[in-house]
Design an enzyme around this catalytic site. Sequence first.
Site, PDB file in Angstrom:
ATOM      1  N   LYS A 145     -23.263   1.197 -12.651  1.00 53.51           N
ATOM      2  CA  LYS A 145     -24.126   1.802 -11.617  1.00 53.51           C
ATOM      3  C   LYS A 145     -24.494   3.239 -11.985  1.00 53.51           C
ATOM      4  O   LYS A 145     -25.651   3.630 -11.932  1.00 53.51           O
ATOM      5  CB  LYS A 145     -23.397   1.803 -10.267  1.00 53.51           C
ATOM      6  CG  LYS A 145     -24.088   2.673  -9.222  1.00 53.51           C
ATOM      7  CD  LYS A 145     -23.380   2.685  -7.889  1.00 53.51           C
ATOM      8  CE  LYS A 145     -22.346   3.754  -7.726  1.00 53.51           C
ATOM      9  NZ  LYS A 145     -22.878   5.113  -7.484  1.00 53.51           N
ATOM     10  N   ASN A 146     -23.512   4.024 -12.366  1.00 53.27           N
ATOM     11  CA  ASN A 146     -23.787   5.442 -12.599  1.00 53.27           C
ATOM     12  C   ASN A 146     -24.561   5.693 -13.884  1.00 53.27           C
ATOM     13  O   ASN A 146     -25.085   6.777 -14.093  1.00 53.27           O
ATOM     14  CB  ASN A 146     -22.486   6.255 -12.598  1.00 53.27           C
ATOM     15  CG  ASN A 146     -21.936   6.427 -11.193  1.00 53.27           C
ATOM     16  OD1 ASN A 146     -22.583   6.044 -10.219  1.00 53.27           O
ATOM     17  ND2 ASN A 146     -20.741   6.986 -11.079  1.00 53.27           N
ATOM     18  N   ARG A 153     -22.926  -0.702  -2.073  1.00 51.49           N
ATOM     19  CA  ARG A 153     -23.683   0.274  -2.867  1.00 51.49           C
ATOM     20  C   ARG A 153     -23.288   0.213  -4.336  1.00 51.49           C
ATOM     21  O   ARG A 153     -24.102   0.525  -5.200  1.00 51.49           O
ATOM     22  CB  ARG A 153     -23.403   1.704  -2.367  1.00 51.49           C
ATOM     23  CG  ARG A 153     -23.998   2.006  -1.032  1.00 51.49           C
ATOM     24  CD  ARG A 153     -23.757   3.437  -0.664  1.00 51.49           C
ATOM     25  NE  ARG A 153     -24.377   4.310  -1.666  1.00 51.49           N
ATOM     26  CZ  ARG A 153     -24.478   5.622  -1.557  1.00 51.49           C
ATOM     27  NH1 ARG A 153     -24.005   6.219  -0.490  1.00 51.49           N
ATOM     28  NH2 ARG A 153     -25.040   6.343  -2.500  1.00 51.49           N
ATOM     29  N   ASP A 191     -13.662   8.932  -9.235  1.00 50.84           N
ATOM     30  CA  ASP A 191     -14.116   7.657  -8.677  1.00 50.84           C
ATOM     31  C   ASP A 191     -13.033   6.578  -8.692  1.00 50.84           C
ATOM     32  O   ASP A 191     -13.272   5.461  -8.230  1.00 50.84           O
ATOM     33  CB  ASP A 191     -15.348   7.154  -9.448  1.00 50.84           C
ATOM     34  CG  ASP A 191     -16.614   7.888  -9.037  1.00 50.84           C
ATOM     35  OD1 ASP A 191     -16.575   8.642  -8.049  1.00 50.84           O
ATOM     36  OD2 ASP A 191     -17.646   7.708  -9.707  1.00 50.84           O
ATOM     37  N   ARG A 246     -21.239  18.898  -1.988  1.00 51.14           N
ATOM     38  CA  ARG A 246     -22.129  18.418  -3.040  1.00 51.14           C
ATOM     39  C   ARG A 246     -23.450  19.173  -3.119  1.00 51.14           C
ATOM     40  O   ARG A 246     -24.531  18.615  -2.890  1.00 51.14           O
ATOM     41  CB  ARG A 246     -22.374  16.912  -2.887  1.00 51.14           C
ATOM     42  CG  ARG A 246     -21.092  16.128  -2.911  1.00 51.14           C
ATOM     43  CD  ARG A 246     -21.308  14.656  -2.906  1.00 51.14           C
ATOM     44  NE  ARG A 246     -21.469  14.097  -4.232  1.00 51.14           N
ATOM     45  CZ  ARG A 246     -21.551  12.796  -4.476  1.00 51.14           C
ATOM     46  NH1 ARG A 246     -21.499  11.936  -3.509  1.00 51.14           N
ATOM     47  NH2 ARG A 246     -21.682  12.355  -5.700  1.00 51.14           N
ATOM     48  N   CYS A 274     -22.762   9.589  -0.322  1.00 53.91           N
ATOM     49  CA  CYS A 274     -21.414   9.478   0.242  1.00 53.91           C
ATOM     50  C   CYS A 274     -20.963  10.842   0.772  1.00 53.91           C
ATOM     51  O   CYS A 274     -21.238  11.873   0.157  1.00 53.91           O
ATOM     52  CB  CYS A 274     -20.427   9.045  -0.842  1.00 53.91           C
ATOM     53  SG  CYS A 274     -20.478   7.307  -1.245  1.00 53.91           S
TER      54      CYS A 274
HETATM   55  C1  UD1 Z   1     -21.574  11.654 -10.221  1.00 53.21           C
HETATM   56  C2  UD1 Z   1     -21.304  10.209  -9.904  1.00 53.21           C
HETATM   57  C3  UD1 Z   1     -20.165  10.083  -8.906  1.00 53.21           C
HETATM   58  C4  UD1 Z   1     -18.922  10.823  -9.426  1.00 53.21           C
HETATM   59  C5  UD1 Z   1     -19.272  12.252  -9.834  1.00 53.21           C
HETATM   60  C6  UD1 Z   1     -18.116  12.978 -10.498  1.00 53.21           C
HETATM   61  C7  UD1 Z   1     -23.468   9.194 -10.156  1.00 53.21           C
HETATM   62  C8  UD1 Z   1     -24.640   8.544  -9.527  1.00 53.21           C
HETATM   63  N1  UD1 Z   1     -22.513   9.615  -9.356  1.00 53.21           N
HETATM   64  O1  UD1 Z   1     -21.978  12.284  -9.021  1.00 53.21           O
HETATM   65  O2  UD1 Z   1     -19.864   8.690  -8.743  1.00 53.21           O
HETATM   66  O3  UD1 Z   1     -17.945  10.855  -8.417  1.00 53.21           O
HETATM   67  O4  UD1 Z   1     -20.368  12.247 -10.754  1.00 53.21           O
HETATM   68  O5  UD1 Z   1     -17.663  12.282 -11.609  1.00 53.21           O
HETATM   69  O6  UD1 Z   1     -23.378   9.272 -11.367  1.00 53.21           O
HETATM   70  N2  UD1 Z   1     -21.655  20.500  -7.940  1.00 53.21           N
HETATM   71  C9  UD1 Z   1     -22.076  21.772  -7.653  1.00 53.21           C
HETATM   72  N3  UD1 Z   1     -23.396  22.081  -7.843  1.00 53.21           N
HETATM   73  C10 UD1 Z   1     -24.305  21.179  -8.315  1.00 53.21           C
HETATM   74  C11 UD1 Z   1     -23.849  19.879  -8.628  1.00 53.21           C
HETATM   75  C12 UD1 Z   1     -22.517  19.564  -8.427  1.00 53.21           C
HETATM   76  O7  UD1 Z   1     -21.292  22.609  -7.221  1.00 53.21           O
HETATM   77  O8  UD1 Z   1     -25.481  21.519  -8.485  1.00 53.21           O
HETATM   78  C13 UD1 Z   1     -20.232  20.141  -7.713  1.00 53.21           C
HETATM   79  C14 UD1 Z   1     -20.087  19.031  -6.679  1.00 53.21           C
HETATM   80  O9  UD1 Z   1     -20.120  19.553  -5.363  1.00 53.21           O
HETATM   81  C15 UD1 Z   1     -18.758  18.440  -7.051  1.00 53.21           C
HETATM   82  C16 UD1 Z   1     -18.724  18.592  -8.562  1.00 53.21           C
HETATM   83  O10 UD1 Z   1     -19.705  19.566  -8.889  1.00 53.21           O
HETATM   84  O11 UD1 Z   1     -17.712  19.172  -6.469  1.00 53.21           O
HETATM   85  C17 UD1 Z   1     -19.034  17.311  -9.325  1.00 53.21           C
HETATM   86  O12 UD1 Z   1     -20.287  16.815  -8.941  1.00 53.21           O
HETATM   87  P1  UD1 Z   1     -21.239  16.053  -9.964  1.00 53.21           P
HETATM   88  O13 UD1 Z   1     -20.553  15.885 -11.259  1.00 53.21           O
HETATM   89  O14 UD1 Z   1     -22.571  16.686  -9.945  1.00 53.21           O
HETATM   90  O15 UD1 Z   1     -21.350  14.637  -9.258  1.00 53.21           O
HETATM   91  P2  UD1 Z   1     -22.626  13.726  -9.055  1.00 53.21           P
HETATM   92  O16 UD1 Z   1     -23.531  13.829 -10.237  1.00 53.21           O
HETATM   93  O17 UD1 Z   1     -23.203  13.962  -7.709  1.00 53.21           O
END
Ligand code: UD1
Length: 419
Positions: A22-23, A398, A306, A122, A117
Amino acid sequence: MEAIVVEGRSRLQGRVTVSGSKNAVLPIIAACLLTGDECYLEDIPRLADVDTMCGVIGEMGAQVYPDGVNNLHINAGSIAKMEPPYEYVRRMRASFLVMGPLLARFGRVKVSLPGGCAIGARPIDLHLKGMAALGASITVNKGNVEAAATGRLKGAQVYLDFPSVGATENIMMAAALAEGTTTIENAAGEPEIVDLANFINSLGGRVTGAGTRVIKIDGVKELHGSHHAVIPDRVEAGTFMIAAAATGGDVLVENVIPTHLKAVMAKLTETGAHLAEEEGGIRVQADLPLRAVDIKTMPYPGFPTDMQAQFMALLTTARGSSMVTETVFENRFMHVNELKRMGASIVIEGHCAVIKGKNKLTGAPVKATDLRAGAALIIAGLMAEGETSISCVQHIDRGYENLVAKLQALGAQIRREER
Ligand code: UD1
């Protein structure tokens, strides 16, 4: 309301085949917007999140049509709108990934702030920092982000304060069509990043270093169509491996890439489960009770956030006390109260949860608060005595393809039911 009902004390046994990731597929569908040519994607899992992503690009004018059950043709030759519809974006945070490709190809995009979620604040600051570094002007107004560029984006050095998966992907896609070279420092190194880089390169892009902390992207003027098979889902594989061990089972998990699962395999081995790489998969066997172990979530190759909830479910009946530390998301313990309803002994202290292993869990009505929490409750239900009914199953849909049918094939007493 539909529920997933599990009769407990099941011992999983047999073989299960893991679906496409999925990711990995969500950013790859977004990356199809980088070209006006047709892309053909294989091993696409049939999931609500994939439908949402196809809906997002479809509403903007891309043509998306399935070929059989798990393959897709995508053609973004005629994009009419630069604004994905709010009803999709609010449903799924990954919709935000259309920002990079649209900005790079058309020079403008408007996206509402994302949903998804409820596992923490985030923010998207790192995504925006990357787009700004590439020369885009960004405005945030009334819940929308607008980004615009005059001419092509310009390659730049981007340092990420945290190796965010989504920000790394968005920046990689934007940089693929930028003028000059972009370097992402402290980039995420997850296998899904590598799959996206391979896909961009199959379109004619020039990405190197994916899988390490420094990714270099030499921008090209135009990208073309391609044919790509998506990697297997390491989180789904890990979920089955944990479920097999937690139930004292014997399961061959097929279609896995073992190097993607090192952290989970190491921790399962510490609990006393036996893991063996066999031709075609990883075999997990266990005798109960398992031993308590500590886990700490980290960016890849650390223990994945995850899989934290599912592993915690296993630890609720392990012998001894375990500590689970969540360092990636600040609010990812919503499954704890539900596990406690089933008799688990868990105390939360800030980012840590201390679990005292019990002899048994007891089935109860519980709620899936997010995708992986839902998977954790199914595992707990398989371990428990009596019946567990899990509500809010839309979260589970999902991200797991045919989960109930796959568990039934492993001997679980599990069904979907209107309640
Ligand atoms: C992706 C995965 C999700 C997984 C996560 C961490 C997908 C679709 N989803 O989510 O399943 O749990 O990686 O492995 O691939 N952050 C910031 N600023 C930003 C972006 C992120 O502070 O601009 C923080 C987030 O709040 C969080 C951390 O970074 O605490 C990790 O987030 P991120 O790696 O971006 O996760 P996703 O890409 O949303």
